[in-house]
Design a protein around this motif. Sequence first.
Motif, mmCIF file in Angstrom:
data_model
loop_
_atom_site.group_PDB
_atom_site.id
_atom_site.type_symbol
_atom_site.label_atom_id
_atom_site.label_comp_id
_atom_site.label_asym_id
_atom_site.label_seq_id
_atom_site.Cartn_x
_atom_site.Cartn_y
_atom_site.Cartn_z
ATOM 1 N N GLU A 114 70.074 -48.547 2.037
ATOM 2 C CA GLU A 114 69.699 -49.696 2.866
ATOM 3 C C GLU A 114 68.227 -50.049 2.692
ATOM 4 N N GLY B 41 76.457 -54.901 3.028
ATOM 5 C CA GLY B 41 76.691 -54.880 4.470
ATOM 6 C C GLY B 41 76.693 -53.443 4.956
ATOM 7 N N ASP C 257 75.083 -53.456 17.101
ATOM 8 C CA ASP C 257 74.261 -54.475 17.754
ATOM 9 C C ASP C 257 74.348 -55.845 17.083
ATOM 10 N N SER C 258 75.343 -56.035 16.208
ATOM 11 C CA SER C 258 75.437 -57.312 15.493
ATOM 12 C C SER C 258 76.346 -58.316 16.185
ATOM 13 N N GLU D 169 77.406 -61.022 18.972
ATOM 14 C CA GLU D 169 76.845 -61.952 19.945
ATOM 15 C C GLU D 169 77.593 -61.786 21.261
ATOM 16 N N SER E 198 82.558 -64.767 16.561
ATOM 17 C CA SER E 198 81.584 -63.838 15.979
ATOM 18 C C SER E 198 81.874 -63.580 14.507
ATOM 19 N N SER F 235 79.688 -66.132 10.180
ATOM 20 C CA SER F 235 79.046 -65.844 8.894
ATOM 21 C C SER F 235 80.073 -65.539 7.801
ATOM 22 N N VAL G 85 82.829 -55.168 14.501
ATOM 23 C CA VAL G 85 81.722 -55.122 13.540
ATOM 24 C C VAL G 85 82.265 -54.909 12.128
ATOM 25 N N GLN H 210 83.415 -58.159 10.849
ATOM 26 C CA GLN H 210 82.289 -58.989 10.431
ATOM 27 C C GLN H 210 81.835 -58.635 9.016
ATOM 28 N N LEU H 211 81.758 -57.340 8.726
ATOM 29 C CA LEU H 211 81.285 -56.893 7.415
ATOM 30 C C LEU H 211 82.303 -57.206 6.309
#
Length: 599
Positions: free
Chosen positions: A389, A404, A411-412, A414, A422, A426, A464, A467-468
Amino acid sequence: MPIFGWFLTVSFVRPLFLAAAQLMQPRIPGLSRGVLWCCDPLVHDAFPESGEVIFMLYVDIQHVRKSYDEVFLFEIPQLQISAGQRIGLVGRNGSGKTTLLRLIQGSELPDSGTVRVFGSLTMVQQLASAPDPDEISHGLDKVWRVPKHSGRSGGEQTRAQLARSANERVHVLLLDEPTSNLDMDGIAQLETMILAHEGAVVMISHDQTVLDRVCTHIWDLDDGTLKEYKGNYTKFRQQKDLQVTAQQRDYDNYTVERQRLQNAIVEKKGQSQGMRKTPKRMGNSEARLHKRAIGTKQGKLNQTAKALESRLEQLEAVEKPRDEQGIQFDIHVQEPLASSWALMADGTRGCIDGHQVYDSLRLQLPRAGRLAVIGPNGSGKSTFLRSIEEGVAGLRLPGSARIGFFHQQLDSLEPNATLLESVMQSSPWSETFIRTILARLLFRRDQVHTVTSVLSGGERVKAVMAQLILGRFNMLVLDEPTNYLDIPSIQGLTAVLQAYPGTLIFASHDRSFISQLADHILDFSQRPPKFFQGTWKQWRRPAPTANRDTELLLLRTKAAELSGLLAAATDEQERSALDQQWLKINKSLRDLESPSDFE
């Protein structure tokens, strides 16, 4: 009792009870006699010097119902725990598994029904305070590697609780997610402890490998009901699959019969309505005869149609089994790596706060490779992932890499957005495909409109991850992604990651998860870390042994025997010698175990 019945009891039943009681040898540490299920005072005759009644039945649950704030959890008509049972308690998060353990423990009460306990028990809980050092015998604190200092990590606290429970030598051992913070060595040690326990064990776990290796029964808590299955987790899944197959067959038969009845009803009604009217040229007498004949036929057809409608109404509906959609990522939506390799290292060092954790790391991971990072807690796995990272010197990534990262902070999200919003925010994927992935992660229908701030811990992990996976990344780096997930969620996540077209680098202690995903292994238990190009099965494959099964049995028996001796030993030198023997036996056991033992 009638005299004849009393005579039969005294003449036949009583001698059988006494003979069984006298033949049984001591099997539970701390008990002076064998294990026998009996509430009859006749058994006292078998143990005149102790006057002690010993039960094979440890826990008896009758007509228990439990709710929280008017939210129904479960209802269990009858359930029992007996000596020798090693029970895996499975079910989705929030189904009431921990609550059931607390009812057995006695720390909570049912709304109705009874929970009777006939032996001693202890419970190892998540987030519970670690025991004091004096609560753990000196031998066991070494076996479980329990540090004396305060401020223990999650894994060290779990080890301390397990060491104390082994020290207590109880009849019933209740374990709530004991593998959550343990590394592979700790999990293997836990398995040895469970197999050596001579009472009964009830364990909540989302580790399918552990459930396969130690369980004799599975309790499946689902939709407010509990079903008991004999065998380990794999056998439980086989039985569930057979049930799904049978349900699909019943559903197919139901739909065929429903369609047949519907077609027959339409046909009879059509025949009735299509009856010819009386011709105009027909005389009055002939017309009356014709009408009468037509009316009779129409009446019969209408009567038949009503009978068919009644049968259709009475036809018992069969629910269609859930059919998971296949996952197919469109490679044109997500830009792949331009390079043939995804990650390279040539003698890289890893440090935390200036302290070197690993050195001389060498690897080359191909594009779309699946790298499992394994090793004990504190060996440098998370440091390695953070090095990727942070772009630490010595680790090379292609310029086209879009990475990712999954951390436990979560914490990603909203807080005021819905789950669907959410993820879509993206994501380059269509809403239809996003909903398909969310469904595989067990977010179905209106659940995708849930505001993220009210999601549970496990649901936030899955959100999460969605999302990734559905983001604009072509490489995912995941640190313990299965923590806090139940088994259905882990299975769903595994299926999605198997279909994911990008590169995957993940740290995990879940052997089943690793086995299904990894095609490369990076082992931090060795110095320097060893990079292996192959699957988990290939990595764990031992050298051929002629009498492997016999050796495994002997080693496991010896490990169980040494665990008992360690708990009972009082002399310091004796404990130290036993401790060394136990460590040596346990290492030999792990070295000999095959891939099938770990999957």
